[in-house]
Design a protein around this motif. Structure first.
Motif, PDB file in Angstrom:
ATOM      1  N   TRP A  39       0.835  -1.209   0.000  1.00 30.52           N
ATOM      2  CA  TRP A  39       0.000   0.000   0.000  1.00 30.52           C
ATOM      3  C   TRP A  39       0.871   1.261   0.000  1.00 30.52           C
ATOM      4  O   TRP A  39       0.604   2.202  -0.763  1.00 30.52           O
ATOM      5  CB  TRP A  39      -0.926  -0.005   1.205  1.00 30.52           C
ATOM      6  CG  TRP A  39      -1.839   1.193   1.260  1.00 30.52           C
ATOM      7  CD1 TRP A  39      -1.615   2.360   1.917  1.00 30.52           C
ATOM      8  CD2 TRP A  39      -3.102   1.331   0.617  1.00 30.52           C
ATOM      9  NE1 TRP A  39      -2.661   3.220   1.731  1.00 30.52           N
ATOM     10  CE2 TRP A  39      -3.588   2.616   0.937  1.00 30.52           C
ATOM     11  CE3 TRP A  39      -3.877   0.490  -0.188  1.00 30.52           C
ATOM     12  CZ2 TRP A  39      -4.825   3.076   0.476  1.00 30.52           C
ATOM     13  CZ3 TRP A  39      -5.093   0.953  -0.658  1.00 30.52           C
ATOM     14  CH2 TRP A  39      -5.559   2.233  -0.326  1.00 30.52           C
ATOM     15  N   GLY A  65       2.296   1.955  -3.268  1.00 31.09           N
ATOM     16  CA  GLY A  65       1.298   2.545  -4.162  1.00 31.09           C
ATOM     17  C   GLY A  65       1.075   4.020  -3.904  1.00 31.09           C
ATOM     18  O   GLY A  65       1.026   4.828  -4.843  1.00 31.09           O
ATOM     19  N   SER A 113      -2.334   3.731 -14.244  1.00 33.63           N
ATOM     20  CA  SER A 113      -3.320   2.684 -14.546  1.00 33.63           C
ATOM     21  C   SER A 113      -2.820   1.276 -14.258  1.00 33.63           C
ATOM     22  O   SER A 113      -3.639   0.372 -14.051  1.00 33.63           O
ATOM     23  CB  SER A 113      -3.749   2.773 -16.016  1.00 33.63           C
ATOM     24  OG  SER A 113      -2.658   2.535 -16.882  1.00 33.63           O
ATOM     25  N   PRO A 132      -2.331   1.314  -9.113  1.00 30.79           N
ATOM     26  CA  PRO A 132      -3.461   0.466  -8.692  1.00 30.79           C
ATOM     27  C   PRO A 132      -3.050  -0.939  -8.273  1.00 30.79           C
ATOM     28  O   PRO A 132      -3.636  -1.501  -7.336  1.00 30.79           O
ATOM     29  CB  PRO A 132      -4.354   0.427  -9.944  1.00 30.79           C
ATOM     30  CG  PRO A 132      -3.980   1.619 -10.735  1.00 30.79           C
ATOM     31  CD  PRO A 132      -2.520   1.810 -10.485  1.00 30.79           C
ATOM     32  N   LEU A 168      -1.766  -0.764  -4.736  1.00 31.17           N
ATOM     33  CA  LEU A 168      -2.855  -0.444  -3.818  1.00 31.17           C
ATOM     34  C   LEU A 168      -3.756  -1.652  -3.600  1.00 31.17           C
ATOM     35  O   LEU A 168      -4.178  -1.932  -2.475  1.00 31.17           O
ATOM     36  CB  LEU A 168      -3.676   0.729  -4.364  1.00 31.17           C
ATOM     37  CG  LEU A 168      -2.976   2.090  -4.444  1.00 31.17           C
ATOM     38  CD1 LEU A 168      -3.919   3.138  -4.997  1.00 31.17           C
ATOM     39  CD2 LEU A 168      -2.452   2.526  -3.074  1.00 31.17           C
ATOM     40  N   VAL A 169      -4.049  -2.366  -4.678  1.00 31.52           N
ATOM     41  CA  VAL A 169      -4.886  -3.565  -4.564  1.00 31.52           C
ATOM     42  C   VAL A 169      -4.230  -4.604  -3.671  1.00 31.52           C
ATOM     43  O   VAL A 169      -4.886  -5.220  -2.814  1.00 31.52           O
ATOM     44  CB  VAL A 169      -5.151  -4.142  -5.974  1.00 31.52           C
ATOM     45  CG1 VAL A 169      -5.586  -5.597  -5.881  1.00 31.52           C
ATOM     46  CG2 VAL A 169      -6.207  -3.331  -6.689  1.00 31.52           C
ATOM     47  N   LEU A 184      -6.761   5.640 -12.634  1.00 33.26           N
ATOM     48  CA  LEU A 184      -6.628   5.041 -11.308  1.00 33.26           C
ATOM     49  C   LEU A 184      -7.780   4.083 -10.999  1.00 33.26           C
ATOM     50  O   LEU A 184      -7.561   2.947 -10.558  1.00 33.26           O
ATOM     51  CB  LEU A 184      -6.559   6.133 -10.246  1.00 33.26           C
ATOM     52  CG  LEU A 184      -5.244   6.898 -10.122  1.00 33.26           C
ATOM     53  CD1 LEU A 184      -5.408   8.116  -9.227  1.00 33.26           C
ATOM     54  CD2 LEU A 184      -4.148   5.996  -9.577  1.00 33.26           C
ATOM     55  N   LEU A 185      -9.005   4.542 -11.197  1.00 41.97           N
ATOM     56  CA  LEU A 185     -10.167   3.726 -10.830  1.00 41.97           C
ATOM     57  C   LEU A 185     -10.296   2.506 -11.728  1.00 41.97           C
ATOM     58  O   LEU A 185     -10.595   1.402 -11.252  1.00 41.97           O
ATOM     59  CB  LEU A 185     -11.437   4.577 -10.889  1.00 41.97           C
ATOM     60  CG  LEU A 185     -11.509   5.728  -9.893  1.00 41.97           C
ATOM     61  CD1 LEU A 185     -12.779   6.537 -10.096  1.00 41.97           C
ATOM     62  CD2 LEU A 185     -11.426   5.221  -8.461  1.00 41.97           C
ATOM     63  N   GLY A 204      -7.889   0.975 -13.385  1.00 43.42           N
ATOM     64  CA  GLY A 204      -6.817   0.045 -13.045  1.00 43.42           C
ATOM     65  C   GLY A 204      -7.067  -0.673 -11.741  1.00 43.42           C
ATOM     66  O   GLY A 204      -6.785  -1.875 -11.609  1.00 43.42           O
ATOM     67  N   TYR A 205      -7.636   0.043 -10.758  1.00 43.43           N
ATOM     68  CA  TYR A 205      -7.899  -0.595  -9.467  1.00 43.43           C
ATOM     69  C   TYR A 205      -8.917  -1.716  -9.618  1.00 43.43           C
ATOM     70  O   TYR A 205      -8.737  -2.819  -9.080  1.00 43.43           O
ATOM     71  CB  TYR A 205      -8.387   0.438  -8.453  1.00 43.43           C
ATOM     72  CG  TYR A 205      -8.424  -0.097  -7.040  1.00 43.43           C
ATOM     73  CD1 TYR A 205      -7.338   0.075  -6.195  1.00 43.43           C
ATOM     74  CD2 TYR A 205      -9.523  -0.808  -6.560  1.00 43.43           C
ATOM     75  CE1 TYR A 205      -7.350  -0.443  -4.903  1.00 43.43           C
ATOM     76  CE2 TYR A 205      -9.542  -1.328  -5.278  1.00 43.43           C
ATOM     77  CZ  TYR A 205      -8.449  -1.144  -4.456  1.00 43.43           C
ATOM     78  OH  TYR A 205      -8.454  -1.668  -3.191  1.00 43.43           O
ATOM     79  N   TRP A 240      -8.003  -5.580  -8.931  1.00 44.73           N
ATOM     80  CA  TRP A 240      -8.738  -6.144  -7.793  1.00 44.73           C
ATOM     81  C   TRP A 240      -9.315  -7.510  -8.177  1.00 44.73           C
ATOM     82  O   TRP A 240      -9.203  -8.478  -7.431  1.00 44.73           O
ATOM     83  CB  TRP A 240      -9.843  -5.179  -7.384  1.00 44.73           C
ATOM     84  CG  TRP A 240     -10.677  -5.621  -6.207  1.00 44.73           C
ATOM     85  CD1 TRP A 240     -10.476  -6.711  -5.409  1.00 44.73           C
ATOM     86  CD2 TRP A 240     -11.850  -4.965  -5.702  1.00 44.73           C
ATOM     87  NE1 TRP A 240     -11.439  -6.776  -4.426  1.00 44.73           N
ATOM     88  CE2 TRP A 240     -12.296  -5.724  -4.587  1.00 44.73           C
ATOM     89  CE3 TRP A 240     -12.562  -3.832  -6.057  1.00 44.73           C
ATOM     90  CZ2 TRP A 240     -13.430  -5.357  -3.858  1.00 44.73           C
ATOM     91  CZ3 TRP A 240     -13.684  -3.466  -5.326  1.00 44.73           C
ATOM     92  CH2 TRP A 240     -14.101  -4.223  -4.244  1.00 44.73           C
TER      93      TRP A 240
END
Length: 698
Positions: A428, A431, A462, A466, A469-470, A550-551, A553-554, A558
């Motif tokens: 995290w 990220g 992207s 992400p 973070l995932v 970002l969104l 790629g997340y 995920w």
């Protein structure tokens, strides 16, 4: 104290409250708040009309526009705030009717009567905001052209407004967003839709943050981003209080819980408003102009109002929270007064949009500074991009908040006596640090200036940020950090569990849909419907692209490798197959861009006047190569993770099978032994029994 005594005491308390309180409608107060905001804004704006018209060089459009535009602009802001605050209450402050009081079934829960009222208030507020936004389109055209309002109502004038006036375009987008949120709010009555409606209500104010003084001139990236933070703080602060007042006047349950939760949000929102307001003013107004210009006087008045309101609100809630169950009217009296002053401050704030700001610090801005907000003086290289720094007010701030929030969650886990994998924390933090460095270093600074730097940042935002973070598993951390709520009263733990079971997430996380959405934005932006030139020409476009990267790629990673739960956890082999199948599409896009002979965004890049020579076509080919090569590395890492996971699954299956065999519990093992025995006797290798559903025919 025994249980009967507790119940008797609670009944006495409820009876006491019912004697001193009664359910009261809130719509008269809503009209009061809207009226105060509108009248304050219209009165101050009318007093400053002459200076504004002289500065703009346009004739007087007439009293309808003079009064109507600031009045309805303030009313629109208050309606947006009421929509956000109401959906915030229906989502997180009012417990729904959880089936059998089993919080694990929160995803199925309909709203209670109080939650339904709050949701309907949010929906009608959004629809009213949409109507105000539509009215603002001809008002804006009348204002900027000096045309009487009645003449701007013709259909052809609407087309002129939406086609040529940026502020009118913003209001048109607001009208569309608000209408969708309002209609959806009237249709969807379950709890699981409320967080999504809250997000939609927040998005309705975003277009307003992209226009006005903050979006023009030098350092407009700072001005726009800080203004967006300011608007978000305002709608949560003001809207939350209006929703809390409504909940109290209808004697809604869990008033103390709602007040405590709102108090935390209000404290954060007021800090966001003050800091973002100061940042916004600092980049556009000299300190000496604060007390020598009309614009400065309004700015000082608004800032002082925010500080006083924030302090009084904190004192008010500190006093009334302990007494909320016994003296609810004490809170409501103070809260109504606080909301009236909030509305007045909102009216003061909107007058800044019609007040000529002081002359810019540098009247001789370069074309680059006008387009990007700042100047670049040297060609980016592999090393010097990390010596250039310009803090990104949007994503740099988000990176800091995400880091602090995650570490707070880890601290809560340890405080509860649990443990949290250090590797997830490291992922995290990698990220968030990557997000901060990418957007605030020379990488982010040069992203708008050249295609190759744009593609580098695109790939990082992207595919790199992400992914890390995932792998941090933030939703699992929240579930570990917070305990499940009391039966029928969901907590943060239960909210996250329900979101991971949401029907919409089940659709989005399907491998086919998830892969399509990840590839869709890439192909639409660069290949099929090239929005690229349109997006790079405005700061709003850059901001939107970064959020989408970002969104998207997340969500993609995920579903592939995320440790957080999903509605359907598909076998590793299936996810690996989808990744392998999609990799050619990733690579093809990069190859296509490398072979493209038309320069995308040529007019914009040429207009910047970069201080170094740049072959735009060659730079674009380099960008395509970056897209092809850099995408391979994170996808290769994901492939390795999935392959290792597949092998672990196989080993686990083998171990489980061996245990069953050793314990004599494997039917397959017995059938296999029977087959070997028949072979040894020279008989058929086919078993006489295929299972309960398919017995062999004699």
């Amino acid at each position: 104290m025994s249980a009967p005594q507790v119940e008797e005491q609670a009944g006495t308390k409820r009876a006491s409250i019912s004697r001193t309180s009664r359910v009261r409608p809130t719509w008269p107060l809503y009209l009061l708040f809207l009226g105060v905001a509108g009248l304050v804004g219209a009165t101050i704006s009318f007093g400053l009309l002459t200076d504004s018209l002289i500065a703009l060089g346009i004739p007087d459009p007439g009293p309808v526009t003079t009064w109507g535009l600031p009045f309805f602009r303030a009313v629109g802001w208050m309606l947006a705030a009421l929509s956000v605050g109401s959906f915030m209450f229906s989502a997180f402050y009012i417990s729904p009717k959880v089936p059998d009081n089993d919080n694990s079934r929160l995803v199925e829960a309909p709203l209670t009567v109080d939650g339904d009222i709050a949701a309907r208030t949010g929906a009608f507020s959004a629809l009213s905001f949409a109507l105000v936004a539509l009215l603002m389109i001809p008002l804006v055209l009348s204002d900027v052209s000096g045309t009487p309002f009645r003449d701007t109502l013709a259909p052809d004038m609407w087309a002129v407004a939406i086609g040529q006036v940026a502020t009118a375009q913003a209001w048109a987008v607001v009208a569309a967003f608000a209408a969708v949120v309002g209609i959806a709010g009237l249709i969807f009555r379950k709890w699981i839709a409320q967080p999504l409606l809250l997000v939609g209500a927040v998005l309705t104010v975003v277009p307003l943050g992209m226009e006005g003084h903050a979006a023009a001139g030098g350092a407009h990236d700072y001005g726009t981003n800080s203004y967006l933070w300011h608007l978000l703080g305002m709608v949560f602060w003001v809207g939350g209080l209006m929703a809390l007042i409504a909940h109290g006047r209808r004697l809604g349950p869990d008033m103390e819980l709602g007040l405590r939760r709102y108090s935390r949000i209000a404290l954060f929102a007021i800090l966001v408003m003050i800091i973002s307001g100061l940042v916004n003013a600092a980049v556009r107004v000299e300190w000496s102009d604060w007390f020598t210009t009309t614009y400065g006087y309004i700015l000082v008045t608004k800032t002082v109002g925010l500080l006083v309101l924030g302090f009084l609100g904190w004192i008010h809630r500190s006093i009334t929270i302990p007494q909320i169950n016994t003296r609810p009217r004490l809170f409501l009296r103070f809260a109504v007064g606080e909301a009236v002053v909030m509305a007045a401050v909102t009216g003061v704030a909107i007058t800044m949009g019609r007040t000529p700001p002081p002359p810019p610090r540098d009247p001789n801005l370069s074309q680059m500074a006008i387009q990007m907000g700042y100047d670049l003086v040297e060609k980016p290289t592999l090393t010097n991009v990390f010596t250039m720094w310009r803090f990104d007010v949007m994503f740099g701030t988000i990176a800091i908040l995400m880091t602090a929030g995650y570490l707070y969650g880890v601290w809560r886990v340890h405080r509860r006596g649990g443990t949290w994998p250090w590797l997830r924390t490291a992922m995290w933090l990698t990220g968030t640090v990557s997000l901060f460095v990418t957007t605030s270093s020379g990488l982010g600074m040069n992203m708008p200036a050249t295609y190759s730097m744009h593609m580098i940042v695109h790939m990082i935002l992207s595919m790199v940020v992400p992914l890390f973070l995932v792998l941090g598993g933030p939703l699992s951390l929240i579930m570990a950090a917070y305990e499940p709520g009391a039966p029928g009263q969901p907590s943060a733990h239960d909210w996250v569990v329900a979101i991971t079971k949401a029907p919409l997430l089940k659709i989005i996380s399907h491998p086919a849909v998830n892969t399509a959405q990840f590839l869709f934005f890439f192909y639409v932006l660069y290949i099929f419907i090239p929005f690229y030139e349109l997006m790079i020409s405005e700061h709003a476009g850059h901001l939107s692209m970064n959020w989408v990267f970002l969104l998207s790629g997340y969500l993609y990673f995920w579903e592939l490798v995320g440790p957080d739960p999903l509605p359907v956890q598909r076998p590793t082999a299936i996810r690996l197959a989808w990744l392998v199948g999609s990799m050619p599409f990733h690579l093809f896009a990069g190859i296509y861009l490398m072979q493209l002979t038309t320069v995308m965004g040529e007019d914009f890049y040429t207009s910047l006047g970069l201080p170094w020579e740049l072959n735009l076509l060659e730079d674009q080919k380099v960008g395509g190569g970056i897209g092809w090569a850099s995408g391979s590395f994170p996808l290769g890492l994901v492939f390795i993770l999935l392959f290792l996971g597949w092998r672990r699954d196989d080993r686990a299956t083998e171990v489980e099978y061996d245990k069953k065999v050793e314990a004599g519990e494997s039917d397959e093992y017995e059938v296999y032994n029977e087959m070997l025995a028949r072979m040894a006797e020279g008989g058929s290798t086919r078993p006489d029994y295929y299972g309960d559903e398919f017995p062999r025919k004699p």
